[in-house]
Design a protein around this motif. Structure first.
Motif, PDB file in Angstrom:
ATOM      1  N   LYS A 182       5.919 -27.608  -1.760  1.00 31.07           N
ATOM      2  CA  LYS A 182       4.815 -28.553  -1.619  1.00 31.07           C
ATOM      3  C   LYS A 182       3.496 -27.798  -1.486  1.00 31.07           C
ATOM      4  N   GLN A 183       3.503 -26.730  -0.720  1.00 34.72           N
ATOM      5  CA  GLN A 183       2.291 -25.934  -0.525  1.00 34.72           C
ATOM      6  C   GLN A 183       1.850 -25.266  -1.821  1.00 34.72           C
ATOM      7  N   GLU A 184       2.807 -24.923  -2.672  1.00 35.07           N
ATOM      8  CA  GLU A 184       2.490 -24.279  -3.952  1.00 35.07           C
ATOM      9  C   GLU A 184       2.167 -25.290  -5.049  1.00 35.07           C
ATOM     10  N   GLY A 185       2.263 -26.568  -4.734  1.00 39.45           N
ATOM     11  CA  GLY A 185       1.955 -27.606  -5.721  1.00 39.45           C
ATOM     12  C   GLY A 185       3.019 -27.762  -6.793  1.00 39.45           C
ATOM     13  N   ARG A 186       4.270 -27.435  -6.438  1.00 40.47           N
ATOM     14  CA  ARG A 186       5.343 -27.490  -7.437  1.00 40.47           C
ATOM     15  C   ARG A 186       6.136 -28.796  -7.392  1.00 40.47           C
ATOM     16  N   VAL A 187       5.789 -29.683  -6.484  1.00 42.66           N
ATOM     17  CA  VAL A 187       6.464 -30.977  -6.406  1.00 42.66           C
ATOM     18  C   VAL A 187       5.435 -32.053  -6.108  1.00 42.66           C
ATOM     19  N   ASP A 188       5.531 -33.169  -6.839  1.00 42.17           N
ATOM     20  CA  ASP A 188       4.668 -34.304  -6.544  1.00 42.17           C
ATOM     21  C   ASP A 188       5.464 -35.598  -6.675  1.00 42.17           C
ATOM     22  N   PHE A 189       4.835 -36.700  -6.248  1.00 38.38           N
ATOM     23  CA  PHE A 189       5.556 -37.954  -6.071  1.00 38.38           C
ATOM     24  C   PHE A 189       4.737 -39.118  -6.621  1.00 38.38           C
ATOM     25  N   THR A 190       5.433 -40.038  -7.296  1.00 40.73           N
ATOM     26  CA  THR A 190       4.773 -41.237  -7.827  1.00 40.73           C
ATOM     27  C   THR A 190       5.706 -42.434  -7.680  1.00 40.73           C
ATOM     28  N   VAL A 191       5.156 -43.543  -7.194  1.00 39.96           N
ATOM     29  CA  VAL A 191       5.901 -44.796  -7.199  1.00 39.96           C
ATOM     30  C   VAL A 191       5.832 -45.365  -8.615  1.00 39.96           C
ATOM     31  N   GLY A 192       6.971 -45.586  -9.223  1.00 40.68           N
ATOM     32  CA  GLY A 192       6.962 -46.072 -10.605  1.00 40.68           C
ATOM     33  C   GLY A 192       8.299 -46.636 -11.029  1.00 40.68           C
ATOM     34  N   ASN A 193       8.249 -47.436 -12.080  1.00 37.87           N
ATOM     35  CA  ASN A 193       9.421 -48.109 -12.631  1.00 37.87           C
ATOM     36  C   ASN A 193      10.010 -47.280 -13.768  1.00 37.87           C
ATOM     37  N   ALA A 194      11.286 -46.971 -13.689  1.00 43.50           N
ATOM     38  CA  ALA A 194      11.939 -46.139 -14.705  1.00 43.50           C
ATOM     39  C   ALA A 194      11.894 -46.761 -16.092  1.00 43.50           C
ATOM     40  N   GLU A 195      11.733 -48.085 -16.156  1.00 48.55           N
ATOM     41  CA  GLU A 195      11.694 -48.757 -17.456  1.00 48.55           C
ATOM     42  C   GLU A 195      10.313 -48.689 -18.096  1.00 48.55           C
ATOM     43  N   HIS A 196       9.284 -48.398 -17.311  1.00 48.45           N
ATOM     44  CA  HIS A 196       7.901 -48.396 -17.813  1.00 48.45           C
ATOM     45  C   HIS A 196       7.148 -47.215 -17.210  1.00 48.45           C
ATOM     46  N   LEU A 197       7.291 -46.045 -17.803  1.00 51.40           N
ATOM     47  CA  LEU A 197       6.626 -44.841 -17.297  1.00 51.40           C
ATOM     48  C   LEU A 197       5.288 -44.650 -18.014  1.00 51.40           C
ATOM     49  N   ALA A 198       4.461 -45.696 -17.952  1.00 53.20           N
ATOM     50  CA  ALA A 198       3.213 -45.687 -18.711  1.00 53.20           C
ATOM     51  C   ALA A 198       2.268 -44.579 -18.254  1.00 53.20           C
ATOM     52  N   PHE A 199       2.424 -44.097 -17.043  1.00 52.16           N
ATOM     53  CA  PHE A 199       1.548 -43.057 -16.498  1.00 52.16           C
ATOM     54  C   PHE A 199       1.968 -41.659 -16.953  1.00 52.16           C
ATOM     55  N   ILE A 200       3.024 -41.558 -17.766  1.00 55.51           N
ATOM     56  CA  ILE A 200       3.494 -40.262 -18.258  1.00 55.51           C
ATOM     57  C   ILE A 200       3.346 -40.223 -19.783  1.00 55.51           C
ATOM     58  N   GLU A 201       2.758 -39.155 -20.279  1.00 52.73           N
ATOM     59  CA  GLU A 201       2.518 -39.026 -21.717  1.00 52.73           C
ATOM     60  C   GLU A 201       3.811 -38.693 -22.460  1.00 52.73           C
ATOM     61  N   ASP A 202       3.793 -38.947 -23.751  1.00 56.74           N
ATOM     62  CA  ASP A 202       4.921 -38.573 -24.610  1.00 56.74           C
ATOM     63  C   ASP A 202       5.124 -37.062 -24.580  1.00 56.74           C
ATOM     64  N   ASN A 203       6.371 -36.630 -24.764  1.00 50.52           N
ATOM     65  CA  ASN A 203       6.705 -35.210 -24.944  1.00 50.52           C
ATOM     66  C   ASN A 203       6.131 -34.330 -23.825  1.00 50.52           C
ATOM     67  N   SER A 204       6.355 -34.745 -22.568  1.00 51.55           N
ATOM     68  CA  SER A 204       5.721 -34.063 -21.436  1.00 51.55           C
ATOM     69  C   SER A 204       6.654 -33.166 -20.628  1.00 51.55           C
ATOM     70  N   PHE A 205       7.976 -33.460 -20.635  1.00 47.92           N
ATOM     71  CA  PHE A 205       8.888 -32.773 -19.719  1.00 47.92           C
ATOM     72  C   PHE A 205      10.026 -32.078 -20.466  1.00 47.92           C
ATOM     73  N   ASP A 206      10.518 -31.009 -19.841  1.00 48.66           N
ATOM     74  CA  ASP A 206      11.633 -30.252 -20.416  1.00 48.66           C
ATOM     75  C   ASP A 206      12.983 -30.853 -20.051  1.00 48.66           C
ATOM     76  N   ALA A 207      13.050 -31.505 -18.904  1.00 46.91           N
ATOM     77  CA  ALA A 207      14.312 -32.096 -18.438  1.00 46.91           C
ATOM     78  C   ALA A 207      14.013 -33.384 -17.689  1.00 46.91           C
ATOM     79  N   TYR A 208      14.979 -34.301 -17.758  1.00 48.38           N
ATOM     80  CA  TYR A 208      14.872 -35.608 -17.098  1.00 48.38           C
ATOM     81  C   TYR A 208      16.171 -35.829 -16.353  1.00 48.38           C
ATOM     82  N   SER A 209      16.079 -36.141 -15.068  1.00 49.84           N
ATOM     83  CA  SER A 209      17.289 -36.420 -14.284  1.00 49.84           C
ATOM     84  C   SER A 209      17.179 -37.777 -13.612  1.00 49.84           C
ATOM     85  N   ILE A 210      18.320 -38.444 -13.496  1.00 47.42           N
ATOM     86  CA  ILE A 210      18.407 -39.685 -12.736  1.00 47.42           C
ATOM     87  C   ILE A 210      19.798 -39.721 -12.122  1.00 47.42           C
TER      88      ILE A 210
END
Length: 312
Positions: A170-198
């Motif tokens: 947390k101090q290094e800024g390597r983890v952050d948190f957002t309240v959001g719906n898994a069906e509508h991740l409008a706040f995340i751009e296309d092609n942004s992440f290397d891995a997705y877990s649920i």
């Protein structure tokens, strides 16, 4: 006499022929009008039937109950708000601690590369995020990887934030948190992440297929979708024992430990309503992912399964 009879017969036939010629077009017009009226009535009936179906709300399951789709999200939110503070303790009690082994194996299967960006959806109390960052630090000797935790329930996400509050990550800024719906991740751009877990979250979503499609959208080409979820025990004897534990032991534990029997009854029922291993693997492929082999790995005789797909 014969001649007179023949003339009368001929005259009658001619009169009948003329009458037929005059009446046939009228009869054809009459039949055509009736057919047109019947067709209009059929179209009107179909339109009314379609309107009735359209007006009826779409439904889905909430455990073994049938509820309107727009209601399920709030019902699930209430369940997890109720269990948030006891979530980790109950996981240990329900699985006899085995859930920790499942999650460890899940991370080893993911085998993230150095510098990877993970989107952890339904991240809850942070079990997967914690394992991801720990893996990167200790296995890959990497201090650049990051994880973005998303959860629809603020109370669950708050538990995760507490867990990381004093961490170096947390101090290094390597983890952050957002309240959001898994069906509508409008706040995340296309092609942004290397891995997705649920992990243990997708069965609570109203439309799991939309969740998987959103995962495909936000992953980079070459990115990996991974899901850890309760599944179907195929051995009949083990399935009977598992049902006994699920429907009698787990709700009782919920009542004793969390003072909440109803929420844990829902969680057990939701497992039974989730698609089978093969059906969910097909949903992943239909979203665009490429799977290897069957697309999943059963753990503990199918009590849970790890599903995986690559975006190529």
């Amino acid at each position: 006499m014969s001649s007179l009879f023949a003339r009368r017969l001929a005259g009658s036939a001619t009169s009948s022929f003329r009458s037929t010629k005059l009446n046939s077009p009228l009869r054809a017009i009459s039949i055509s009008a009736i057919q047109q009226q019947q067709q209009q009535q059929q179209e009107q009936t179909h339109l009314q039937s379609s309107q009735i179906q359209h007006d009826q709300p779409s439904t889905t399951h909430f455990g073994f109950k049938t509820v309107p789709e727009e209601v399920k999200e709030s019902l699930v939110r209430n369940v997890f708000s109720s269990v948030a503070s006891n979530y980790d303790v109950m996981n240990d009690a329900m699985s006899l601690g085995i859930h920790r082994l499942w999650k460890d194996h899940f991370m080893r299967t993911m085998a993230p590369t150095p510098g990877a960006k993970l989107l952890d959806v339904a991240g809850g109390t942070g079990d997967i995020a914690h394992r991801f960052l720990d893996y990167q630090d200790n296995i890959n000797c990497d201090s650049t990887s990051t994880v973005h935790m998303v959860d629809i329930n603020p109370d669950m996400l708050r538990e995760g934030e507490r867990r990381f509050a004093d961490s170096k990550w947390k101090q290094e800024g390597r983890v952050d948190f957002t309240v959001g719906n898994a069906e509508h991740l409008a706040f995340i751009e296309d092609n942004s992440f290397d891995a997705y877990s649920i992990a243990f979250g997708i069965r609570n979503c109203t439309h799991p297929d939309r969740v998987v499609r959103e995962a495909f959208r936000v992953l980079k080409p070459g990115g990996r979708f991974m899901c850890l979820e309760f599944s179907r025990v195929t051995n009949p004897l083990l399935a009977a024992a598992y049902d006994l534990h699920s429907f009698y032991v787990i709700p009782k534990l919920g009542e004793l430990i969390a003072n909440d029997r109803n929420s844990y009854e829902y969680l057990v029922e939701s497992i039974r309503k989730f698609p089978s291993q093969d059906d969910f693997a097909q949903i992943i492929r239909e979203a665009g992912f490429t799977t290897i082999g069957a697309g999943y790995e059963n753990l503990t005789f199918g009590t849970v399964a790890i599903h995986s797909g690559f975006k190529f």
